[in-house]
Design a protein around this motif. Structure first.
Motif, short mmCIF file in Angstrom:
data_model
loop_
_atom_site.label_atom_id
_atom_site.label_comp_id
_atom_site.label_asym_id
_atom_site.label_seq_id
_atom_site.Cartn_x
_atom_site.Cartn_y
_atom_site.Cartn_z
N ALA A 1 9.97 1.39 -12.29
CA ALA A 1 8.60 0.91 -12.07
C ALA A 1 8.21 0.89 -10.59
O ALA A 1 7.02 0.84 -10.27
N TRP A 2 9.19 0.91 -9.70
CA TRP A 2 8.92 0.70 -8.28
C TRP A 2 7.94 1.71 -7.67
O TRP A 2 7.01 1.29 -6.95
N ARG B 1 2.46 2.46 -5.34
CA ARG B 1 1.15 3.13 -5.34
C ARG B 1 0.04 2.11 -5.51
O ARG B 1 -1.00 2.18 -4.84
N ARG B 2 0.24 1.15 -6.40
CA ARG B 2 -0.76 0.09 -6.57
C ARG B 2 -0.92 -0.70 -5.29
O ARG B 2 -2.04 -1.01 -4.86
N ASN C 1 -3.27 -3.22 -0.77
CA ASN C 1 -2.82 -3.99 0.41
C ASN C 1 -1.78 -3.17 1.17
O ASN C 1 -0.61 -3.55 1.22
N SER C 2 -2.17 -2.07 1.75
CA SER C 2 -1.25 -1.21 2.48
C SER C 2 -0.89 -1.83 3.84
O SER C 2 -1.50 -2.81 4.26
N GLY C 3 0.08 -1.24 4.50
CA GLY C 3 0.47 -1.72 5.83
C GLY C 3 1.79 -2.47 5.86
O GLY C 3 2.26 -2.86 6.93
N TYR C 4 2.41 -2.67 4.71
CA TYR C 4 3.68 -3.39 4.64
C TYR C 4 4.80 -2.65 5.36
O TYR C 4 5.79 -3.24 5.77
N LEU D 1 3.81 -7.71 -3.14
CA LEU D 1 3.60 -7.60 -4.59
C LEU D 1 3.62 -8.98 -5.25
O LEU D 1 2.86 -9.24 -6.18
N VAL D 2 4.49 -9.86 -4.79
CA VAL D 2 4.50 -11.24 -5.31
C VAL D 2 3.14 -11.88 -5.08
O VAL D 2 2.59 -12.54 -5.98
#
Length: 251
Positions: A234-235, A240-241, A246-249, A26-27
């Motif tokens: 907010a998390w 979801r965003r 950038n999924s896969g974390y 997210l950063v």
């Protein structure tokens, strides 16, 4: 590798790994990263005084739950990992973790707007709603060079005190929180404060400050607005965003 690491840690640690990896990405998504530099660290649940930190050299947008490295208070690996760490980069983080039981997550950035305001003599100006939230819990720490000196730690800790936000003069921003979600939301507010200030000052017009008594009452108002959840409010939306972009974390 995901299954291997997941099987070696507790369910609580794995969830922390997922959340911390999400915070790294997210950063990057919000544009606050500085290539492979700066760190976000998190205290591992339990009494071993262990922490999770990014593999040195990996871009923030690439970090995963399984690639995070577990280190001790000195930044030395305590769990086998193929990835390198930068013990010197843990200097600031280890000082804060050691001094603050509530600082389970420490987030540090070198964002352009953050560094710009950190170089301004007056620091954060009371010119926005975001600024009032920061000013209610803000410390300043003077620049002493690249943070490698162990002797700097007590001065940094004293300047942070019990605050959520710390402006590192000529250097960047730091936030602390009970969770990666809390540290991230605090950083979002800090970054927004700096961006607004840079743009407002660039307008070359007289600014209207928020009255001091309003700043004094902002902590309780913030608690009400976030329903006492702070970052956790907010998390889910942030995840979801992130999953869309950038999924896969969580691997």
């Amino acid at each position: 590798m995901t299954a291997e690491i997941k099987s070696q840690v507790s369910a609580e640690e794995w969830q922390l790994r997922v959340d911390l990896a999400a915070a790294y990405r997210l950063v990057a998504l919000f544009g606050w990263d500085d290539l492979v530099f700066t760190h976000i660290s998190a205290r591992v649940p339990g009494a071993d005084n262990h922490f999770l930190i990014n593999p040195y050299g990996m871009m923030f947008e690439e970090v995963t739950a399984s690639s995070l490295v577990k280190v001790d208070q000195n930044g030395e690996k305590v769990m086998e990992s193929p990835y390198p760490v930068n013990p010197a980069g843990f200097t600031i983080h280890s000082a804060v973790h050691a001094a603050r039981d509530d600082a389970h997550c420490v987030m540090h950035t070198h964002s352009i707007n953050g560094v710009a305001v950190s170089a301004q003599a007056e620091g954060v100006l009371p010119i926005s709603q975001q600024a009032t939230l920061v000013l209610a819990s803000l410390g300043y720490h003077d620049y002493e060079g690249i943070a490698l000196n162990e002797e700097e730690k007590p001065r940094l800790v004293a300047d942070l005190s019990d605050n959520t936000f710390l402006m590192l003069r000529n250097h960047g921003l730091l936030t602390v929180g009970m969770t990666p979600a809390d540290a991230f939301l605090a950083m979002y507010i800090f970054e927004a404060t700096c961006m607004i200030q840079v743009r407002a000052l660039a307008g070359s017009r007289e600014l209207t400050p928020v009255q001091p008594e309003i700043v004094d009452g902002v902590k309780e108002a913030a608690r009400i607005v976030t329903k006492g959840l702070f970052g956790d409010l907010a998390w889910p939306g942030l995840l979801r965003r992130l999953n869309r972009q950038n999924s896969g974390y969580d691997a």
